[in-house]
Motif scaffolding. Structure first.
Motif, short mmCIF file in Angstrom:
data_model
loop_
_atom_site.label_atom_id
_atom_site.label_comp_id
_atom_site.label_asym_id
_atom_site.label_seq_id
_atom_site.Cartn_x
_atom_site.Cartn_y
_atom_site.Cartn_z
N GLU A 203 10.13 33.43 39.42
CA GLU A 203 11.38 33.79 38.76
C GLU A 203 12.48 34.02 39.78
O GLU A 203 12.26 34.66 40.82
CB GLU A 203 11.19 35.05 37.90
CG GLU A 203 12.34 35.31 36.97
CD GLU A 203 11.93 36.12 35.74
OE1 GLU A 203 12.84 36.52 34.98
OE2 GLU A 203 10.72 36.36 35.54
N VAL A 204 13.66 33.46 39.50
CA VAL A 204 14.82 33.56 40.39
C VAL A 204 15.90 34.35 39.68
O VAL A 204 16.44 33.90 38.67
CB VAL A 204 15.36 32.17 40.77
CG1 VAL A 204 16.52 32.30 41.74
CG2 VAL A 204 14.26 31.28 41.34
N GLU A 205 16.19 35.54 40.18
CA GLU A 205 17.29 36.33 39.61
C GLU A 205 18.61 35.67 40.01
O GLU A 205 18.87 35.48 41.20
CB GLU A 205 17.23 37.77 40.13
CG GLU A 205 15.99 38.54 39.71
CD GLU A 205 15.92 38.77 38.20
OE1 GLU A 205 16.99 38.76 37.55
OE2 GLU A 205 14.81 38.96 37.69
N SER A 206 19.43 35.33 39.02
CA SER A 206 20.59 34.49 39.34
C SER A 206 21.93 35.01 38.80
O SER A 206 22.85 34.23 38.59
CB SER A 206 20.35 33.06 38.84
OG SER A 206 20.13 33.05 37.45
N ASP A 207 22.04 36.32 38.61
CA ASP A 207 23.37 36.85 38.31
C ASP A 207 24.31 36.60 39.48
O ASP A 207 25.51 36.38 39.30
CB ASP A 207 23.29 38.35 38.00
CG ASP A 207 22.94 38.62 36.55
OD1 ASP A 207 22.68 37.65 35.80
OD2 ASP A 207 22.93 39.80 36.14
N ASP A 208 23.76 36.63 40.69
CA ASP A 208 24.50 36.25 41.89
C ASP A 208 24.02 34.86 42.29
O ASP A 208 22.94 34.70 42.84
CB ASP A 208 24.23 37.25 43.02
CG ASP A 208 24.94 36.90 44.33
OD1 ASP A 208 25.53 35.79 44.41
OD2 ASP A 208 24.90 37.71 45.26
N LYS A 209 24.84 33.85 41.99
CA LYS A 209 24.41 32.47 42.24
C LYS A 209 24.18 32.20 43.72
O LYS A 209 23.29 31.43 44.08
CB LYS A 209 25.46 31.48 41.69
CG LYS A 209 25.39 31.28 40.19
CD LYS A 209 26.31 30.12 39.79
CE LYS A 209 26.22 29.82 38.31
NZ LYS A 209 27.05 28.65 37.95
N ARG A 210 24.99 32.79 44.57
CA ARG A 210 24.82 32.54 46.00
C ARG A 210 23.44 33.01 46.46
O ARG A 210 22.69 32.26 47.11
CB ARG A 210 25.91 33.25 46.80
CG ARG A 210 27.31 32.71 46.57
CD ARG A 210 28.34 33.60 47.26
NE ARG A 210 29.71 33.18 46.95
CZ ARG A 210 30.79 33.91 47.21
NH1 ARG A 210 30.64 35.09 47.82
NH2 ARG A 210 31.98 33.47 46.90
N ALA A 211 23.11 34.23 46.10
CA ALA A 211 21.82 34.78 46.50
C ALA A 211 20.67 34.00 45.87
O ALA A 211 19.64 33.76 46.51
CB ALA A 211 21.73 36.25 46.11
N SER A 212 20.84 33.59 44.61
CA SER A 212 19.75 32.87 43.93
C SER A 212 19.45 31.54 44.62
O SER A 212 18.29 31.15 44.76
CB SER A 212 20.10 32.65 42.46
OG SER A 212 21.13 31.68 42.29
#
Length: 271
Positions: A203-212
């Motif tokens: 699972e990739v947390e992607s509220d922050d697209k850069r970090a994801s």
């Protein structure tokens, strides 16, 4: 939501990771490995932008994106996995799947595009199918991009107001808002049946697209047993002396108008 990853730091780390992806691709090509990376998740969770960054500097003859359209009437009469199997990689190839056979466990289930019998058969067959792929030597990685309801709605509204990205919105996409809980239950059931040891979900947390993007690419590089392959030394040969060739007059060809020069004149631009 946590603070976004600083842009300068993100861009610097992304370039380093993308350089490693190029090296990984060279290893895949030389070793004859076969790699399949599945990108799944909620609408507007950042799957497409992550794929774009993975693919940015890779050779499209070695690495390709598979994003299948709605199944045709003929597709619907075939074994469900058949249309996907034809896109699997040969030796030395990488396939990035922008959505995959997991359409059946998500949108098809929630929107009623498949029968309950077809859905239950998928949950039974998907782990079997994936074990067969891994047993045959395919490296299979599955990523689920997760986004909060608040951030998802913000991204939908941003797309709606952006003429360059409005095409990304459809009625089915917007059902992600009205059917949020149904999609959540479908995802939980999918994970329960298909999170197998041979091909686990990540699972990739992607509220922050850069970090994801950084997290996903770094993880991908860590899960493929690649090593740096020495590049063949290439030398640019000296240009031979001219042999009397003369280019035909430009008036004989159809040239593209110099629109760039017109823009520069109009705007008075300069370096």
């Amino acid at each position: 939501m946590s603070k976004r990853m600083p842009k300068a730091l993100y861009e610097r780390e992304l370039k380093a990771l993308q350089a490693s992806l190029v090296d990984m691709q060279a290893w895949v090509q030389q070793s004859g490995a076969r790699l399949v990376v599945i990108f799944e998740g909620r609408d507007a969770a950042g799957k497409g932008s992550a794929i774009k960054r993975v693919m940015e500097y890779l050779n499209p003859r070695v690495t390709r994106i598979v994003a299948l359209p709605t199944p045709s009437a003929r597709d619907k009469t075939r074994w469900y996995f058949q249309r996907y199997a034809s896109h699997l990689p040969a030796a030395g190839e990488i396939v990035l799947m922008d959505r995959s056979w997991y359409n059946r466990a998500g949108v098809e289930r929630v929107m009623g595009y498949c029968t309950n019998e077809e859905y239950q058969r998928f949950l039974h067959q998907a782990p079997i199918f994936e074990r067969m792929l891994v047993e045959d030597g395919i490296i299979l990685l599955k990523y689920w991009f997760s986004v909060s309801d608040v951030v998802q709605e913000e991204r939908f509204r941003s797309r709606l107001e952006d003429p360059m990205r409005r095409w990304k919105l459809s009625g089915t996409d917007l059902s992600s808002i009205t059917k949020w809980e149904e999609y959540s239950r479908a995802k939980d059931t999918m994970m329960l049946h298909t999170d197998i040891a041979e091909a686990p979900w990540y699972e990739v947390e992607s509220d922050d697209k850069r970090a994801s993007r950084i997290n996903m690419i770094a993880h991908l590089l860590s899960k493929v047993p690649w090593e740096k392959v020495p590049w063949d030394r290439i030398e640019i040969p000296p240009r031979p002396p001219a042999g009397g060739y003369e280019r035909p007059p430009r008036a004989w060809t159809n040239s593209v108008p110099d629109y760039a020069a017109e823009v520069v004149r109009r705007e008075g631009a300069s370096d």
